[in-house]
Design an enzyme around this catalytic site. Structure first.
Site, mmCIF file in Angstrom:
data_model
loop_
_atom_site.group_PDB
_atom_site.id
_atom_site.type_symbol
_atom_site.label_atom_id
_atom_site.label_comp_id
_atom_site.label_asym_id
_atom_site.label_seq_id
_atom_site.Cartn_x
_atom_site.Cartn_y
_atom_site.Cartn_z
ATOM 1 N N THR A 1 0.870 -1.178 0.000
ATOM 2 C CA THR A 1 0.000 0.000 0.000
ATOM 3 C C THR A 1 0.904 1.224 0.000
ATOM 4 O OG1 THR A 1 -0.050 0.196 2.417
ATOM 5 C CG2 THR A 1 -1.718 -1.211 1.413
ATOM 6 N N VAL B 1 7.442 -2.262 7.149
ATOM 7 C CA VAL B 1 7.457 -0.806 7.208
ATOM 8 C C VAL B 1 8.103 -0.243 5.943
ATOM 9 C CG1 VAL B 1 8.303 1.201 8.475
ATOM 10 C CG2 VAL B 1 7.561 -0.849 9.720
ATOM 11 N N LYS B 2 7.308 0.508 5.196
ATOM 12 C CA LYS B 2 7.798 1.074 3.938
ATOM 13 C C LYS B 2 8.431 2.436 4.237
ATOM 14 C CE LYS B 2 5.670 0.786 -0.608
ATOM 15 N NZ LYS B 2 4.425 1.060 -1.323
ATOM 16 N N VAL B 3 9.632 2.638 3.725
ATOM 17 C CA VAL B 3 10.362 3.882 3.973
ATOM 18 C C VAL B 3 10.896 4.391 2.632
ATOM 19 C CG1 VAL B 3 12.316 4.937 5.190
ATOM 20 C CG2 VAL B 3 11.072 3.034 6.256
#
Ligand code: E4P
Length: 215
Positions: free
Chosen positions: A27, A82-84
């Site tokens: 997402t 966790v998207k960074v």
């Protein structure tokens, strides 16, 4: 190559998951905003449907804030990744989150050098944006190919996730390029099922089957 869905639409995720071909979901803030839902609620709903990595993106800009937000997001569910976004602060945050055992997805990657930095920082997943690179007049798939080659040459554990997929040919090419994962918009996933000869073939078999008594 594993297949993820690139969407926050829960109906499409349920439909894809029912086929048994969806290994995870990605997402981003734009995809969640399009659904008009709370981010955490939707991510938890997705976790109920798909038992695999579910990427949820941080929006903080300093390393300290990204780490804090990343810890919070990671606490939502054990499958959350966790998207960074790729940046100096993002890399610092990825290395700290990774040292804490938190899975990360380094996003907005547009070159193999950025992928090299992301893997050194400890990113679990690295997302080159194929479609957006193509839009800029370069070859998105080349970035996937080079990034995969770097991971293989040095036996690095990060997985290359082909993102910003725009059409079915991207999927085949990502698989041939050795991408570990491709994340597909639902439309592309459902298009993969069809071929004109398959559809005509089914109609022909059904027409012939009508000529005898069904078992
Ligand atoms: C990846 O994780 C991103 O959500 C996505 O692939 C972005 O693609 P876009 O270029 O279609 O926005």
């Amino acid at each position: 190559m594993r297949i993820f869905l690139d969407t926050a639409n829960i109906d499409d995720i349920r439909r894809g998951a029912a086929m048994g071909v969806v290994d995870g979901v990605t997402t981003n803030p734009s995809l969640v905003a399009a659904e008009g839902v709370e981010y955490r609620d939707r991510v938890l709903e997705i976790c109920d449907v798909v038992d695999g990595p579910i990427s949820a993106e941080t929006i903080s800009e300093t390393a300290d804030e990204i780490v804090e937000e990343g810890r919070r997001i990671a606490s939502w569910h054990e499958n959350v990744v966790v998207k960074v976004a790729m940046s100096e602060a993002g890399l610092a945050a990825i290395s700290r989150l990774s040292a804490e055992g938190i899975s990360t997805n380094c996003t907005l990657v547009f070159s193999a050098n950025q992928a090299l930095l992301a893997t050194r920082a400890g990113a679990t997943l690295i997302s080159p944006f194929i479609g957006r690179i193509d839009d800029a007049g370069q070859d998105g798939m080349e970035v996937v190919r080079e990034s995969v080659q770097i991971m293989e040459t040095y036996h690095l554990p990060s997985q290359i996730l082909a993102a910003s997929v725009r059409h079915t040919r991207h999927v085949t090419e990502a698989a041939i390029a050795g991408a570990h994962i491709a994340t597909l918009p639902p439309k592309v996933l459902f298009q993969l099922i069809h071929h004109p000869l398959t559809d005509v073939g089914i109609q022909r078999f059904l027409a012939d089957a009508a000529k005898y008594t069904p078992v």
